[in-house]
Design an enzyme around this catalytic site. Structure first.
Site, PDB file in Angstrom:
ATOM      1  N   LYS A 144     -12.385   1.693 -13.672  1.00 35.39           N
ATOM      2  CA  LYS A 144     -13.056  -0.184 -13.390  1.00 35.39           C
ATOM      3  C   LYS A 144     -13.186  -0.751 -14.696  1.00 35.39           C
ATOM      4  CE  LYS A 144     -12.077   0.446  -9.320  1.00 35.39           C
ATOM      5  NZ  LYS A 144     -11.038  -0.393  -8.149  1.00 35.39           N
ATOM      6  N   ARG A 191     -30.473   2.102  -2.806  1.00 37.80           N
ATOM      7  CA  ARG A 191     -28.995   1.079  -2.460  1.00 37.80           C
ATOM      8  C   ARG A 191     -29.005  -0.217  -2.301  1.00 37.80           C
ATOM      9  NH1 ARG A 191     -29.134   4.930  -5.725  1.00 37.80           N
ATOM     10  NH2 ARG A 191     -27.030   6.553  -6.563  1.00 37.80           N
ATOM     11  N   SER A 239     -16.317  -2.590  -9.751  1.00 35.93           N
ATOM     12  CA  SER A 239     -17.236  -1.666  -8.710  1.00 35.93           C
ATOM     13  C   SER A 239     -18.501  -1.969  -9.357  1.00 35.93           C
ATOM     14  CB  SER A 239     -16.836  -0.085  -8.124  1.00 35.93           C
ATOM     15  OG  SER A 239     -18.751   0.324  -8.293  1.00 35.93           O
ATOM     16  N   ALA A 279      -5.412  -1.202  -4.599  1.00 41.24           N
ATOM     17  CA  ALA A 279      -5.481  -0.761  -4.382  1.00 41.24           C
ATOM     18  C   ALA A 279      -5.379   0.208  -6.380  1.00 41.24           C
ATOM     19  CB  ALA A 279      -3.749  -0.749  -4.788  1.00 41.24           C
ATOM     20  N   TYR A 310     -13.770   7.706 -12.295  1.00 39.48           N
ATOM     21  CA  TYR A 310     -13.452   6.983 -11.922  1.00 39.48           C
ATOM     22  C   TYR A 310     -14.241   5.753 -12.208  1.00 39.48           C
ATOM     23  CZ  TYR A 310     -15.086   3.197  -7.823  1.00 39.48           C
ATOM     24  OH  TYR A 310     -15.295   2.147  -7.556  1.00 39.48           O
ATOM     25  N   ASP A 324       1.021  -1.094  -0.585  1.00 40.09           N
ATOM     26  CA  ASP A 324      -0.661   0.493   0.154  1.00 40.09           C
ATOM     27  C   ASP A 324       0.397   1.188   0.097  1.00 40.09           C
ATOM     28  OD1 ASP A 324      -3.024   0.505   1.191  1.00 40.09           O
ATOM     29  OD2 ASP A 324      -1.980   2.290   0.838  1.00 40.09           O
TER      30      ASP A 324
HETATM   31  C1  WQD Z   1     -26.041   6.424  -0.987  1.00 38.54           C
HETATM   32  C2  WQD Z   1     -27.308   7.255  -1.527  1.00 38.54           C
HETATM   33  C3  WQD Z   1     -27.155   9.212  -2.006  1.00 38.54           C
HETATM   34  C4  WQD Z   1     -24.710  11.024   0.919  1.00 38.54           C
HETATM   35  C5  WQD Z   1     -20.461   4.647  -3.916  1.00 38.54           C
HETATM   36  C6  WQD Z   1     -19.720   4.938  -4.425  1.00 38.54           C
HETATM   37  C7  WQD Z   1     -19.956   4.385  -5.967  1.00 38.54           C
HETATM   38  C8  WQD Z   1     -19.742   2.831  -5.271  1.00 38.54           C
HETATM   39  C9  WQD Z   1     -20.667   2.557  -4.814  1.00 38.54           C
HETATM   40  C10 WQD Z   1     -17.690   2.020  -5.825  1.00 38.54           C
HETATM   41  C11 WQD Z   1     -27.684   7.816  -2.759  1.00 38.54           C
HETATM   42  C12 WQD Z   1     -27.739   9.513  -0.947  1.00 38.54           C
HETATM   43  C13 WQD Z   1     -25.422  10.059   0.069  1.00 38.54           C
HETATM   44  C14 WQD Z   1     -25.665  12.248   1.959  1.00 38.54           C
HETATM   45  C15 WQD Z   1     -27.878  11.254   0.802  1.00 38.54           C
HETATM   46  N1  WQD Z   1     -18.127   2.665  -4.603  1.00 38.54           N
HETATM   47  N2  WQD Z   1     -26.871  10.595   0.137  1.00 38.54           N
HETATM   48  N3  WQD Z   1     -26.844  12.209   1.515  1.00 38.54           N
HETATM   49  O1  WQD Z   1     -23.734   7.009  -4.559  1.00 38.54           O
HETATM   50  O2  WQD Z   1     -24.636   4.712  -4.004  1.00 38.54           O
HETATM   51  O3  WQD Z   1     -22.173   5.318  -4.248  1.00 38.54           O
HETATM   52  O4  WQD Z   1     -20.658   3.800  -3.286  1.00 38.54           O
HETATM   53  O5  WQD Z   1     -16.506   1.347  -5.989  1.00 38.54           O
HETATM   54  O6  WQD Z   1     -18.697   4.262  -6.896  1.00 38.54           O
HETATM   55  O7  WQD Z   1     -19.528   6.252  -5.121  1.00 38.54           O
HETATM   56  O8  WQD Z   1     -23.170   6.120  -2.581  1.00 38.54           O
HETATM   57  O9  WQD Z   1     -23.000   6.479   0.129  1.00 38.54           O
HETATM   58  O10 WQD Z   1     -22.321   8.801  -1.988  1.00 38.54           O
HETATM   59  O11 WQD Z   1     -25.182   7.592  -1.685  1.00 38.54           O
HETATM   60  O12 WQD Z   1     -29.039  11.221   0.892  1.00 38.54           O
HETATM   61  O13 WQD Z   1     -25.046  12.995   2.784  1.00 38.54           O
HETATM   62  O14 WQD Z   1     -27.491   7.914  -0.241  1.00 38.54           O
HETATM   63  O15 WQD Z   1     -28.351  10.229  -3.025  1.00 38.54           O
HETATM   64  O16 WQD Z   1     -28.478   8.232  -2.943  1.00 38.54           O
HETATM   65  P1  WQD Z   1     -23.429   6.098  -3.617  1.00 38.54           P
HETATM   66  P2  WQD Z   1     -23.451   7.064  -1.356  1.00 38.54           P
END
Ligand code: WQD
Length: 337
Positions: A155, A232, A126, A83, A151, A32
């Protein structure tokens, strides 16, 4: 299979995977560059398992330093490659840095896989490779729509690179497409430690509960879902870790080479933002100050995985509940204060 190299092993999913490997009697070693994590994570792994993995502070883009590890360590039976930079917003601002780090690092590693005859390789991909989702649940055969960030594009490129290189490299590959990993190991010595102010939902929830943020912004509650908020596929990080160990076990049993399987790693169930917040409040007894705001640019409204392939191929499925995710995330937030 004994000796497994984990790149990015002091990161969030990497450190939890190292714990699961050590608990399954693998000889895990970590590379790392500590650009997004702290050396103290190694202490957390040791406190959790009673074992201390070997550690090399090396950047995968430094090919000669990387090769020194392969010369030193002798036969490496498997590699799990975490990484990479992973912040969507940062990748939009600095795409060259993201491609350099995420793609050149993988290229250098694949050269070592070929040169030093590593037979088993797991790539951290991802669900963001799917882009905007047309139909649910998402399965590995779902057509990929345009990636929504550099990003995510790195991937997509990583999976394509492995798919093309598998012919040339006598090894077997698995790309794991994670959905939303959350929570922490129950012991409370390791967890999500964002290098920058977190933007993901769960560290925002626990950070708000811990008083780091005044309130939680909820990005939309008028969307076309059962309660108006986004859906999600949240999955406990220890379930994600176990999927990696299961992937190595699957690879070690193959009697052919040059294969590449792409496998979703999700719970298969969709949970809304409001449901997740309610679960946190229920298990902790803490009321989160919150404010509804407009939907976030680039957010997909709903995404969750089809888990048939992971269940069938890896003989793996998630075991932790949403409540486990919230409780362990909160336990980590408090112990990491
Ligand atoms: C989840 C939900 C937001 C923050 C991430 C990574 C992506 C992948 C999967 C790696 C969404 C909502 C969020 C806040 C909110 N990971 N939210 N208030 O966007 O699904 O994706 O995880 O590969 O690359 O970006 O995750 O946790 O940001 O959002 O309402 O303060 O929560 O709108 O619906 P996301 P998240």
């Amino acid at each position: 299979m004994k000796k497994v190299l984990v790149t990015g092993g002091t990161g969030y999913i990497g450190s939890h995977t190292v714990v699961d490997l050590l608990e399954n009697s693998y000889d895990a070693l970590i590379i790392d560059n500590l650009s997004r994590s702290k050396i103290e994570v190694i202490d957390g792994i040791e406190k959790t398992t009673g074992k201390r993995p070997s550690f090399y502070a090396i950047d995968l883009c430094d090919k000669s330093a990387l090769e020194e590890v392969f010369k030193l360590e002798g036969q490496i039976d498997g590699i799990i490659h975490f990484a990479a930079y992973k912040y969507v917003g940062e990748s939009v601002a600095q795409p060259l840095m993201y491609y350099r780090n995420n793609v050149e690092g993988l290229l250098n590693l694949l050269d070592m896989v070929k040169l030093y005859k590593v037979k088993n390789f797991v790539f951290s991909s991802s669900c963001s490779v799917y882009g905007n989702i047309d139909s649910l649940p998402v399965s590995e055969t779902t057509k990929l729509n345009p990636a929504q960030s550099p990003y995510a594009s790195t991937k997509v490129v990583g999976e394509m690179l492995i798919e093309d290189a598998k012919i040339e490299i006598p090894a077997n590959f698995i790309s794991l497409r994670y959905f939303n990993p959350v929570g922490a190991h129950t012991a409370g010595f390791i967890g999500e430690n964002p290098a920058v102010t977190p933007s993901n939902l769960v560290p925002r929830i626990t950070g708000t509960a811990a008083g780091k943020f005044d309130k939680l912004m909820i990005f939309g509650n008028q969307l076309p879902t059962r309660d108006g908020s986004c859906i999600r596929d949240y999955i406990h990080v220890m379930d994600v870790a176990e999927a990696h160990t299961a992937a190595l076990k699957y690879l070690s049993k193959l009697n052919h080479l040059h294969s590449h399987e792409i496998i979703n790693v999700g719970s298969g169930s969709g949970v809304t933002v409001l449901e997740l917040i309610a679960a946190f409040e229920k298990v902790t007894g803490i009321e989160i100050p919150k404010e509804i705001t407009t939907p976030r640019e680039g957010d997909v409204i709903a995404v969750y995985s089809d888990t048939n392939k992971s269940t069938k191929l890896l003989n793996w499925e998630t075991r932790k509940t949403i409540e486990d995710m919230m409780l362990t995330a909160w336990h980590w937030e408090k112990s990491n204060a």
